[in-house]
Design an enzyme around this catalytic site. Structure first.
Site, PDB file in Angstrom:
ATOM      1  N   GLU A 399       0.825  -1.216   0.000  1.00 24.99           N
ATOM      2  CA  GLU A 399       0.000   0.000   0.000  1.00 24.99           C
ATOM      3  C   GLU A 399       0.854   1.259   0.000  1.00 24.99           C
ATOM      4  O   GLU A 399       0.521   2.256  -0.646  1.00 24.99           O
ATOM      5  CB  GLU A 399      -0.948   0.001   1.209  1.00 24.99           C
ATOM      6  CG  GLU A 399      -2.116  -0.982   1.115  1.00 24.99           C
ATOM      7  CD  GLU A 399      -1.730  -2.437   1.340  1.00 24.99           C
ATOM      8  OE1 GLU A 399      -0.569  -2.691   1.737  1.00 24.99           O
ATOM      9  OE2 GLU A 399      -2.567  -3.320   1.122  1.00 24.99           O
ATOM     10  N   GLN A 421      -7.704  -2.535  -0.910  1.00 26.81           N
ATOM     11  CA  GLN A 421      -8.598  -3.694  -1.008  1.00 26.81           C
ATOM     12  C   GLN A 421      -9.689  -3.600   0.070  1.00 26.81           C
ATOM     13  O   GLN A 421     -10.848  -3.880  -0.182  1.00 26.81           O
ATOM     14  CB  GLN A 421      -7.789  -4.981  -0.869  1.00 26.81           C
ATOM     15  CG  GLN A 421      -8.494  -6.171  -1.447  1.00 26.81           C
ATOM     16  CD  GLN A 421      -7.531  -7.247  -1.886  1.00 26.81           C
ATOM     17  OE1 GLN A 421      -6.872  -7.854  -1.030  1.00 26.81           O
ATOM     18  NE2 GLN A 421      -7.439  -7.520  -3.179  1.00 26.81           N
ATOM     19  N   HIS A 466     -11.505  -5.904   8.869  1.00 27.76           N
ATOM     20  CA  HIS A 466     -12.147  -5.739   7.562  1.00 27.76           C
ATOM     21  C   HIS A 466     -13.434  -4.934   7.711  1.00 27.76           C
ATOM     22  O   HIS A 466     -14.343  -5.070   6.911  1.00 27.76           O
ATOM     23  CB  HIS A 466     -12.491  -7.095   6.929  1.00 27.76           C
ATOM     24  CG  HIS A 466     -11.315  -7.841   6.400  1.00 27.76           C
ATOM     25  ND1 HIS A 466     -10.431  -8.509   7.204  1.00 27.76           N
ATOM     26  CD2 HIS A 466     -10.872  -8.020   5.126  1.00 27.76           C
ATOM     27  CE1 HIS A 466      -9.501  -9.078   6.456  1.00 27.76           C
ATOM     28  NE2 HIS A 466      -9.747  -8.799   5.195  1.00 27.76           N
TER      29      HIS A 466
END
Ligand SMILES: Cc1ncc(C[n+]2csc(CCOP(=O)(O)OP(=O)(O)O)c2C)c(N)n1
Length: 659
Positions: A399, A421, A466
């Site tokens: 990243e 992502q 997430h």
């Protein structure tokens, strides 16, 4: 030290000599000025000049160089006016950063130099982006970037080299191996011995040179550059050298054994080359004195100008304005009655991105699995077929490097969209965003035309890594814009606006909304202005100010409770629409600020404070905040529901209505 002049002409040798002499003489003068208390500390390059000078003079003047803190020779060889350079060091307005940043922390596109931020390693990925632009445009140009042996311990070193290797970017990574990182010797920094050992592991050719031998550096970089222009690929060049002074002037050198100074003193790059030129008859005493006099006069005159220049004075309006590249977004609302197609949130984002790719040939997309696979949420499905692998780029897991490469592309006039992502993984690219993208316009006028797309949010039992809402980190960072649409139409129009905007935009997309909401979305290209809120529902009794999934929570509950309320969808969080907030507060006098993010330090606190400051007399009740618990986000659905703000919204609404 032995020199091999090959076929180099006397003029070329003298150009190298002059190149070496100037940074040395500038620093010698600086030492005098330091003792006189006229200048502040700096990072000395004495003893290492041959690397900067040899490599810079080996390049074409329009090839980019990304120097660090000991590379004065890069700046002098690129012929920066010395008065501007010294003004920069002295924090004068006439420097390269209007007094906002120090020493070598600036870039100048006019001279094809991109200076560092203090963090060292981020430079490498910016070089990758610059080199990528030259590859995409088939320019046949090389980019040079420097790292110290200490800075090479940073993860950014690995990411920068790895991306360059995978993408075969024409970058010469020069490691100036001077044996120390501040006080830490190499054996406490790494175990790989020499840096040439590292190249093959990355699939990169590695070359070692005597970094004190200017001819060797010059000849090697020239040869490599000629080759790389034809056959783009990265090379790691290790230059062995030694730092003859402290880490910075004032920090001392007690930790360095005296023998090392004696040994390396014998290898002084300026004295040795000068002696060689005298021996060869390329230089004589008279010419030597002439060079010195000319340079001395130039230095003295530049200092005179700088000392005569007044200290910078602060102009608050200018300071605030310069955080962003000015941009008057054109009004591009969809035409009334324009054809629409029913689209889900995810499809609308994809549509907006596709149309932006068609509109901006300079737009490059980068992210993990975004090419053939179409991204984990399929936003870029089919893009490779339409736009090709050059512009739709799968990246390694890196990243930081990709965000940095985005800045590099921007420096070369391109636009970049970087897909995280999951928004959670932005932590690995955080430094590049908050320190490089956000600050470069303020520091040296270079905008970062980069959009970072952030699939965000909870509600799908995806656990602590997430599901996070991390928009508040970025709202707290001047220089960024932060956008967070809640509907498909807004998502398409705001993404297009974000890509048009030359400033860095962090673009949040709620994962739960991707496939759960749909509506008719205009087919044509249009934008929704950044910074403008939208009244999602109108009523008189109270106002719910929210964004993202909060808009849907509030709407559902307002329907269930048959509330007569305003729901204000902020749509943009930085800047946020103060006029719209004021209007709704003045209308209803009762306010709830609702967000999915956790309570403490969330945006709700900022807006509540602003309302208290500006709309106090319009309030009939204390401003309420409804946010998620101040915990990490749990995985099990029952825990996650309890965590989320939605579970406390009804209770708060009832309390506020009853107040
Ligand atoms: C991320 C980060 N950590 C720590 C520092 C403080 N720091 C500045 S320069 C430096 C040493 C760098 O050593 P090296 O890369 O070998 O370069 P040299 O100074 O020897 O030229 C350190 C620790 C920093 N600037 N950035």
């Amino acid at each position: 030290m032995t020199f091999d002049r090959k076929d180099y002409s006397n003029d070329e040798l003298l150009r190298l000599y002059e190149g070496l002499l100037k940074p040395r003489m500038i620093e010698e003068k600086m030492l005098i000025l330091l003792r006189q208390g006229k200048v502040s500390k700096w990072f000395s390059g004495i003893g290492q000049e041959a690397i900067s000078v040899g490599s810079t003079l080996a390049l074409h003047p329009d090839e980019y160089i990304l120097p660090l803190h000991r590379n004065l020779g890069v700046f002098t060889c690129r012929q920066l006016p010395l008065d501007r350079l010294f003004a920069q060091w002295q924090g004068k307005k006439t420097g390269f950063t209007k007094g906002r940043d120090r020493s070598f922390h600036f870039g100048t596109n006019e001279h094809h130099i991109v200076g560092m931020i203090s963090h060292l390693g981020p430079q490498l990925a910016v070089a990758d982006g610059i080199a990528l632009a030259s590859v995409l445009d088939n320019e046949g140009k090389v980019t040079v970037v420097y790292s110290g042996d200490g800075g090479a311990s940073e993860g950014d070193f690995h990411e920068g080299l790895n991306v360059a290797a995978v993408w075969q970017l024409p970058v010469i990574f020069i490691v100036e191996n001077n044996g120390y990182g501040l006080s830490t010797p190499s054996n406490e920094q790494f175990r790989h011995g020499y840096f040439i050992n590292k190249g093959p592991a990355y699939g990169i050719e590695a070359v070692q040179v005597d970094g004190n031998n200017v001819l060797e550096v010059y000849d090697t970089v020239r040869r490599l550059a000629e080759d790389l222009r034809q056959n783009p690929r990265p090379v790691l060049l290790e230059a062995l050298t030694f730092r003859m002074r402290g880490h910075e002037e004032a920090s001392g050198t007690k930790y360095v054994p005296q023998e090392l100074f004696e040994e390396w003193g014998q290898k002084d790059p300026v004295e040795n080359f000068e002696r060689y030129l005298l021996e060869q008859g390329v230089l004589d005493e008279e010419a030597k004195q002439r060079y010195r006099r000319t340079i001395k006069d130039e230095i003295d005159e530049a200092w005179r100008v700088v000392f005569d220049t007044p200290e910078v004075t602060a102009d608050t309006a200018e300071e605030v304005a310069d955080m962003y590249r000015p941009f008057a977004a054109p009004d591009q609302a969809p035409a009334l009655g324009a054809p629409t197609t029913e689209k889900r949130y995810v499809d609308a984002i994809s549509d907006g991105l596709r149309q932006s790719m068609e509109r901006y040939p300079e737009l490059v997309l980068m992210g993990q699995d975004i090419a053939e696979y179409g991204g984990v949420f399929k936003v870029t499905d089919g893009f490779v077929q339409q736009f090709g692998k050059g512009r739709v780029r799968n990246t390694p897991l890196c990243e930081s490097a990709i965000v940095g490469a985005g800045l590099g592309l921007s420096i070369r006039g391109k636009k970049a969209m970087v897909e995280m992502q999951f928004a959670d993984f932005v932590t690995c690219g955080f430094n590049q965003i908050v320190n490089n993208l956000a600050k470069s316009h303020y520091r040296w006028g270079q905008n970062a035309d980069v959009v970072v797309r952030m699939p965000t949010g909870a509600g799908s039992a995806a656990g602590p890594f997430h599901s996070q809402s991390n928009e508040a980190w970025f709202v707290h960072t001047p220089g960024l814009k932060v956008v967070y649409p809640s509907t498909p139409s807004d998502a398409k129009g705001l993404l297009a606006a974000a890509i048009e905007d030359p400033n860095p935009v962090i673009f949040f997309e709620h994962k739960l909304l991707y496939r759960s909401v749909s509506e008719p979305v205009p087919d044509e290209y249009y934008t929704v202005p950044i910074g403008k809120a939208r009244l999602a529902r109108e009523g008189a009794d109270l106002s719910i100010i929210t964004y993202g999934l909060g808009v849907h929570w509030a709407t559902k509950l307002a329907n269930e409770m048959q509330l007569d309320c305003d729901i204000l969808d902020l749509r943009s969080l930085l800047p946020w629409d103060q006029d719209a907030v004021r209007a709704t507060v003045e209308k209803t006098g009762r306010v709830i600020i609702l967000h999915e993010d956790t309570l403490t330090g969330g945006i709700g606190g900022e807006i509540a404070a602003w309302i208290a400051e500006h709309c106090f007399t319009s309030l009939d009740a204390p401003v309420q905040r409804v946010a998620s618990l101040d915990t990490a986000i749990p995985f099990a659905p029952a825990l996650e529901q309890n965590f989320l703000a939605e579970s406390r919204l009804r209770q708060c609404l009832e309390k506020l209505l009853a107040y």
